[in-house]
Design an enzyme around this catalytic site. Structure first.
Site, PDB file in Angstrom:
ATOM      1  N   ASP A   1      40.901  36.551  44.909  1.00  0.00           N
ATOM      2  CA  ASP A   1      40.491  37.394  43.908  1.00  0.00           C
ATOM      3  C   ASP A   1      38.958  37.247  43.956  1.00  0.00           C
ATOM      4  OD1 ASP A   1      40.522  38.476  41.619  1.00  0.00           O
ATOM      5  OD2 ASP A   1      40.646  36.242  40.322  1.00  0.00           O
ATOM      6  N   GLU A   2      38.256  38.105  43.124  1.00  0.00           N
ATOM      7  CA  GLU A   2      36.901  38.377  43.076  1.00  0.00           C
ATOM      8  C   GLU A   2      36.262  38.435  44.552  1.00  0.00           C
ATOM      9  OE1 GLU A   2      35.919  38.892  40.296  1.00  0.00           O
ATOM     10  OE2 GLU A   2      36.527  37.476  38.889  1.00  0.00           O
TER      11      GLU A   2
ATOM     12  N   LYS B   1      43.580  42.976  36.161  1.00  0.00           N
ATOM     13  CA  LYS B   1      43.486  42.307  37.661  1.00  0.00           C
ATOM     14  C   LYS B   1      44.461  41.135  37.653  1.00  0.00           C
ATOM     15  CE  LYS B   1      40.206  40.085  38.316  1.00  0.00           C
ATOM     16  NZ  LYS B   1      38.793  39.670  38.815  1.00  0.00           N
ATOM     17  N   THR B   2      44.159  40.147  36.732  1.00  0.00           N
ATOM     18  CA  THR B   2      44.651  38.937  36.739  1.00  0.00           C
ATOM     19  C   THR B   2      46.368  39.286  36.352  1.00  0.00           C
ATOM     20  OG1 THR B   2      42.837  38.148  35.696  1.00  0.00           O
ATOM     21  CG2 THR B   2      44.958  36.769  35.876  1.00  0.00           C
TER      22      THR B   2
ATOM     23  N   ARG C   1      32.744  42.510  28.992  1.00  0.00           N
ATOM     24  CA  ARG C   1      33.526  41.378  28.549  1.00  0.00           C
ATOM     25  C   ARG C   1      34.091  41.615  27.220  1.00  0.00           C
ATOM     26  NH1 ARG C   1      35.249  40.388  32.627  1.00  0.00           N
ATOM     27  NH2 ARG C   1      34.279  42.091  33.286  1.00  0.00           N
TER      28      ARG C   1
ATOM     29  N   GLN D   1      31.070  44.825  40.027  1.00  0.00           N
ATOM     30  CA  GLN D   1      30.886  43.663  39.464  1.00  0.00           C
ATOM     31  C   GLN D   1      30.307  42.438  40.147  1.00  0.00           C
ATOM     32  OE1 GLN D   1      33.783  42.424  36.396  1.00  0.00           O
ATOM     33  NE2 GLN D   1      35.182  44.050  37.056  1.00  0.00           N
TER      34      GLN D   1
END
Length: 723
Positions: A221-222, A34-35, A605, A252
């Site tokens: 983002d998010e 994603k980043t 994670r 998430q």
DNA sequence: GATGACGGTCTTTTT
DNA sequence: GACCGTCATC
């Protein structure tokens, strides 16, 4: 350039990066790059599409994420200046806009930003004004009601008109007073920053048009964790170009309690009809063991936009489940594991212990200290919440905004200078009488009208001198650090701190830390530096805590804060009913599902090693209770879990016994029927719409008057049937 | 007005 | 088992 930029992307990532016109929704599973997509998209726009860096705005979840984004971009695009990209959290971006353009909707550019502690203090004052007993009602209840209303853009007056129950009316009155007090203090709370920015856009079309013209591309983002106002803010900023790209993962979403609204993702596709949807479904982060466990877990959620993630990574080591006797045992099992893995080549910064509540950190801190394991604790007692830091900041805020009574009253007698309760009340009354702030009242003090003892007057005069001196320094062209030094010396704060018996050294060191942070603003114009510094201080995110900078240490962190991070080795302790899922989040289906997502975030994670654990006994409040293993452990297939029993005292527990399902034992018949009127301690009154059998229990669907439809479990939710 | 002892409350997660 | 607010005493 082109080859460099695009060759390392997979097909979906490439699509998300190069789709350069119109709305774009990227659903990005954990570890799916994603980043990477965000960074490359920005780089692509700049280097291939000739978009200028300052025509791109990227909204991130933390300030740290925004800094890292710029760092990575600077590495990618040598000749362009990535620092010119407009980037930050929703709150920090909105705050900047209000400082520049707020005056057109009556917000002076020197407003104070109130954090939770300030807010509580204001709520207390509001309660006093409307005669609400803060012993009966916890102020934080009102705070969450207010925040809830604000993030749904419900006006206090409107709110008052539509509330019917006694408590709602009470809350509405508190809300109204709270708003007045904020106004008097010339202060905005976190929600206001966004709310007022939206108002600004509505009331000042020119300001909005100018921003829309300047921001050619917007990235969020998010996105799954944005609330209604934040989404509106983003929509407003998106001009006719429609170049808005939102990136998120519904699985998430873990901030609904902060009014994040998953419906934003669905609404996005309605609001931007021609939007392109890209799904990133390949995980590059975790071993297949870890990923498979996470997928099995999350597939248990029913309210889900199904999106299975896959990986081509090797199987990896098995996930271990440890059973501990109590939390100290649990901590030492994990400490031993860390020591052992370190011998196998892992270093301290490879480990993260991720837990549900901050209080869990204590056992680990103790074990780590005993064993000489270096660690960093993220966001627990936050640096900026420390007493000494807040005191110094209060002085700076008074200089910034002399209407900030809350800050004024905080330090009016810190260090102690003989201004007691009576004197303060007299001064406050005087200020009220003249419709003035406490600070102004003091600076223009006419002692003949104050009916207090001589010594009180003398103490006030003394403080008046101190304030004048400090203000004078702030008007001169000196730097922020020199202003800070001046405050410390004139007020005698240093001596005050060092006089304290415990922790005085540490407190003084913290002030030194604050001083060096202030130093970063020394090259900005002094009058702008103060605003910029106080903004940063108010809007820091947990990862920005200076104490989290140290390297070569194990990370102790809440599950919420791990969002967006990754670690080679992840420990998730405390897998017990009541802790994960948390007892306060167990009375509705939606809440349980959010807890499951939280666990999902934790698991995903991990890069190579994942260790789960629970302990049979846990001490909460000082009383030790027997626990029940978390139901979520049962969501992970047995063949992916290696049960380890390290404790020599628990040989009898070695077999993999499923915890008895709390609900199976009770074998309930529905005592509640459709059409019944019921009451819930938290959601209030409502009507039962549906009852659905669920493995020995019943899911009750209730339409609550205030809180809307909730899915509850009969055995868990304490529903009272009304006549 | 300052200080210290006591008793009650509380803990979910945070910009 | 910590922290806060309140109260009594100096």
């Amino acid at each position: 350039m082109k080859s460099d930029l695009l060759t390392k992307l997979n097909k979906q990532q490439l699509l998300a990066v190069t789709n350069d016109s119109g709305p774009l929704l990227v659903i990005a599973g954990p570890g799916s790059g994603k980043t990477r997509v965000i960074v490359h998209r920005v780089a692509f726009l700049i280097s291939e599409k000739q978009v200028k860096p300052d025509e791109i705005m990227v909204v991130t979840f933390t300030n740290k994420a925004s800094r890292e984004l710029k760092d990575r971009l600077n590495g990618l695009l040598g000749q362009y200046d990535a620092s010119r990209i407009i980037s930050g959290t929703f709150h920090s971006i909105a705050s900047k806009m209000l400082r520049i353009n707020g005056d057109s909707i009556g917000i002076a550019n020197n407003f104070s930003i109130y954090d939770r502690e300030d807010q509580i203090s204001i709520v207390r004052q509001a309660c006093e004004l409307v005669e609400v007993d803060t012993k009966r009602y916890n102020p934080s209840i009102f705070l969450s009601i207010i925040s809830n209303a604000k993030s749904k853009m419900i006006d206090p007056i409107l709110n008052q008109a539509t509330s019917d129950s006694l408590f709602d009316k009470l809350a509405a009155n508190v809300y109204l007073e709270y708003e007045k007090l904020l106004h008097d203090n010339q202060a905005l709370d976190f929600d206001d920053l966004l709310l007022r920015a939206c108002t600004l856009f509505e009331k000042s079309p020119l300001v909005l048009a100018d921003l829309q013209n300047r921001i050619k591309y917007l990235l969020v983002d998010e996105f799954q964790d944005t609330n209604f106002v934040q989404y509106k803010f983003a929509k407003q900023l998106t001009g006719d170009s429609q170049n808005i790209c939102v990136v998120g993962d519904p699985d998430q979403s873990i901030y609904s309690w902060r009014n994040a609204d998953l419906r934003n993702i669905l609404n996005f596709q309605k609001d931007f009809k021609n939007c392109t949807v890209v799904k990133l479904v390949e995980n590059y982060r975790s071993t297949s063991n870890i990923l498979n466990a996470s997928q099995a877990l999350i597939s248990q959620n029913s309210n889900r936009i199904t999106n299975d993630i896959e990986t081509y990574n090797p199987e990896g080591t098995p996930i271990e489940l440890h059973v501990a006797e109590n939390e100290y045992d649990e901590a030492s099992i994990i400490t031993e594991k860390i020591k052992k893995l370190r011998l196998e080549g892992f270093s301290y910064e490879n480990f993260a212990v991720t837990y549900r509540v901050n209080a869990q950190s204590r056992a680990f801190e103790e074990a780590f200290v005993r064993n000489g394991v270096p660690y960093k604790l993220i966001g627990a007692l936050k640096f900026y919440q420390r007493r000494e830091i807040k005191d110094i900041i209060a002085y700076l805020r008074i200089i910034q905004n002399s209407n900030d009574d809350n800050s004024m009253l905080r330090v009016i007698n810190v260090p102690p200078r003989g201004i007691g309760e009576r004197t303060v009340t007299a001064l406050k009354n005087l200020a009220n009488l003249n419709g003035d702030s406490v600070c102004h009242a003091l600076l223009n003090l006419d002692e003949t009208v104050l009916n207090i003892h001589k010594t009180g007057i003398k103490s006030l005069k003394n403080f008046q001198g101190i304030l004048n001196e400090v203000i004078e320094e702030s008007l001169s062209d000196h730097s922020l650090t020199s202003l800070l030094d001046k405050i410390l010396s004139i007020t005698g704060y240093r001596e005050h701190i060092l006089r304290e018996l415990e922790g005085s050294e540490e407190r003084w060191e913290n002030i030194g830390e604050l001083r060096s942070i202030a130093g970063q603003f020394d090259d900005i114009q002094p009058n702008e530096a103060l605003n910029a510094f106080l903004d940063q201080v108010a809007l820091v995110t947990a990862e920005d805590d200076p104490s989290s900078d140290s390297n070569e240490s194990v990370t102790l962190i809440t599950l919420h804060q791990t969002k967006g991070l990754e670690f080679p080795v992840v420990f998730i302790p405390g897998l017990e009913e009541g802790l994960l899922p948390h007892s306060r989040s167990m009375d509705s289906f939606d809440e349980i599902e959010e807890e499951r997502r939280l666990f999902y975030v934790g698991i995903t994670r991990a890069i190579s090693n994942l260790y789960l654990s629970w302990s049979k006994y846990r001490t909460i409040f000082g009383t030790t209770t027997r626990t029940i293993r978390s139901q979520f452990v049962d969501n992970i297939p047995e063949n992916l879990l290696k049960i380890v029993n390290t404790n020599k005292f628990q040989l009898e527990e070695r077999s993999f016994t499923k915890t008895t399902n709390l609900f199976d034992q009770q074998n309930l018949l529905p005592t509640i029927n459709e059409g019944d009127k019921v009451e819930h301690f938290k959601f209030g009154k409502g009507v039962v719409v549906q009852t659905i059998p669920r493995s020995g229990d019943f899911e009750i669907v209730v339409a609550f008057k205030v809180n809307g439809i909730k899915h509850l479990l009969s055995s868990v939710a304490k529903l009272k049937v009304l006549e």
